[in-house]
Write an enzyme that holds these catalytic residues in place. Structure first.
Site, PDB file in Angstrom:
ATOM      1  N   CYS A   1      -5.188   6.319   0.375  1.00  0.00           N
ATOM      2  CA  CYS A   1      -6.462   6.527   1.044  1.00  0.00           C
ATOM      3  C   CYS A   1      -6.264   7.543   2.425  1.00  0.00           C
ATOM      4  CB  CYS A   1      -6.749   5.078   1.707  1.00  0.00           C
ATOM      5  SG  CYS A   1      -5.571   4.494   2.919  1.00  0.00           S
TER       6      CYS A   1
ATOM      7  N   ARG B   1       6.499  -4.581  10.206  1.00  0.00           N
ATOM      8  CA  ARG B   1       5.193  -5.262   9.450  1.00  0.00           C
ATOM      9  C   ARG B   1       5.148  -6.719   9.671  1.00  0.00           C
ATOM     10  NH1 ARG B   1       3.083  -1.173   4.670  1.00  0.00           N
ATOM     11  NH2 ARG B   1       3.310   0.736   5.758  1.00  0.00           N
TER      12      ARG B   1
END
Length: 481
Positions: free
Chosen positions: A289, A334
């Site tokens: 993206c 993360r």
């Protein structure tokens, strides 16, 4: 009559015209595969208010609001023509007509401007192309929505099946519910029913078979009547040619990956390098993206000013790859709670630029910060140019790129001074230039690029699939290259 009365009367007049446009737009789409656009925004299946808002939005790009009073005569002229499959931009028709000094009528000018889609020149409507979704997560469900929306006359892309791992009791009902309602993107526009006995989801009349499989190598798609299909892998589990080749089963002709490809897998950004896809290429990637967000404006800036070097910093919404609460994760940061923290992480978008823009000699570095919003990200593109420019010059250039260039479907432009991330949920562009945040100082330019990292990216994926399937129809009036 007061000013308020004048405004209300004007609104009701435009509302009535917009209402009368809907059946004309719908008939062109269903019967002739013609998509009516307004400055690259589709008007198909739009409400009266949405049509009026799209016309009003043109003022942010062109400096003046378009009126349905101006566009309606062109739409009426289109309905009288022998049109073939195409995309026709009413905004561009009006703009080019105003600049034309030959004294042609609207009907005459329209017929000339779209001549490539009429009579002997028109493309013949095909039988459609089967599409299979492998995986049905965030991107998979949005791609499904787009494919269903674009099914039109049934002669374009046809979503035939989704492949998922079995999820237990009422699996198909739960998957249909996720397609029907989305916390970010809202309700599905249409009706969805489920036939559990046939393992089928029917969405707006499109029968979608749900195939359960843990391994792509065990599926024979011809058993479900699927032929020469394009399979879109939304899982990201396989990213190199060897892994993705497992999908080339009976019934599947091509594989498109919705993640950056590795090795010799072509990384495609529609609008930039989709025309480099070889006809016999069976496996390709739509990159990420963020790559889709930065490559089109980077190309635009390099074409006009030359780019010597650059750095992209993405402030990215959190994703399913992160943990809701602190827990083990293979990546160092993360694992920390996504809704509670800003998380520094890596991005491969900068290195992926070289695959999509091989002629760009500039070194582009990049980094990323994940932030606690569920969708819409911003890329800050800091460029050193090969020549000096002014803010006004770059501002006007990017506005024109978004309006008339071959990149107008990828690059949008907004001047709203109070724009924030949630304003761009549902944007169909790869990225949106924030005019108010643009900074230019001599040979240094800093672009702030919003992007819906879910829906905008899904639109780019569908454009690539349309291209390789042969149903990406030409746009009229033609855009000068």
């Amino acid at each position: 009559m007061t000013v308020n009365d004048d405004s209300f009367t004007n609104w009701k007049t435009r509302e009535e015209i917009a209402e009368s446009m809907i059946p004309l737009i719908g008939k062109l789409h269903r019967e002739r595969d013609v998509t009516v656009l307004l400055h690259s925004r589709s008007l198909v299946n739009k409400s009266v208010v949405s049509i009026l808002k799209t016309h009003r939005f043109a003022r942010q790009i062109a400096g003046a609001e378009l009126s349905v009073i101006e566009t309606m005569p062109f739409l009426q002229a289109l309905t009288a023509l022998d049109l073939g499959p195409s995309q026709i931009d009413l905004g561009m028709l009006v703009t080019t007509y105003k600049a034309d000094d030959r004294g042609l009528s609207v009907a005459e000018f329209t017929a000339e401007a779209v001549a490539g889609a009429t009579g002997a020149n028109k493309i013949e409507r095909g039988e459609g192309r089967d599409v299979v979704l492998y995986g049905f997560g965030r991107i998979g469900r949005l791609v499904a929505r787009l494919l269903i929306e674009k099914s039109g006359s049934g002669n374009g892309l046809r979503l035939r099946a989704i492949v998922v791992r079995g999820g237990g009791e009422q699996d198909i009902v739960k998957r249909a519910s996720l397609l029907r309602r989305d916390s970010i993107h809202g309700q599905f526009q249409g009706t969805i029913t489920v036939d559990e006995a046939e393992s089928t989801i029917v969405a707006n009349g499109n029968a979608i078979k749900v195939i359960y499989a843990d391994d792509p190598s065990v599926v024979d798609y011809t058993e479900y009547g699927i032929r020469d299909a394009i399979l879109i892998d939304n899982t990201g589990k396989w990213r190199d040619r060897e892994g993705l080749s497992k999908h080339l089963r009976p019934g599947i002709e091509k594989v498109v990956l919705t993640a950056p490809g590795k090795g010799d897998v072509p990384n495609i950004v529609h609008g930039v390098n989709h025309d480099t896809i070889k006809p016999d290429e069976q496996i390709l990637s739509c990159a990420s993206c963020t790559t889709n967000a930065i490559v089109p404006p980077l190309k635009a800036m390099d074409d006009e000013y030359g780019v010597l070097r650059g750095h992209v910093e993405t402030v990215h919404s959190f994703t399913n790859d992160q943990n809701l609460l602190d827990n083990y994760h293979k990546s160092e940061r993360r694992g920390r709670s996504a809704p509670l923290n800003m998380v520094i992480t890596e991005t491969g978008a900068a290195s992926a630029v070289a695959k999509a823009l091989p002629d760009l000699k500039a070194k582009i570095s990049g980094s990323s910060i994940r932030v606690p919003v569920p969708d819409v990200s911003i890329a800050i593109l800091n460029l050193q140019l090969s020549r000096e420019a002014t803010r006004e010059e770059v501002h006007d250039y990017l506005r024109e790129v978004s309006l008339t260039s071959p990149l107008k479907r990828q690059i949008d432009f907004i001047t709203a001074p109070d724009a924030v991330s949630s304003d761009f949920i549902g944007s169909r562009h790869a990225s949106i230039v924030d005019a108010g945040a643009l900074k230019v100082d001599g040979d240094n330019a800093i672009l702030y690029l919003w992007y819906d990292n879910e829906f905008g990216y899904s639109c780019q994926v569908v454009r690539v699939v349309q291209h390789v399937s042969g149903v990406e129809y030409p746009t009229y009036p033609a855009t000068a290259v």
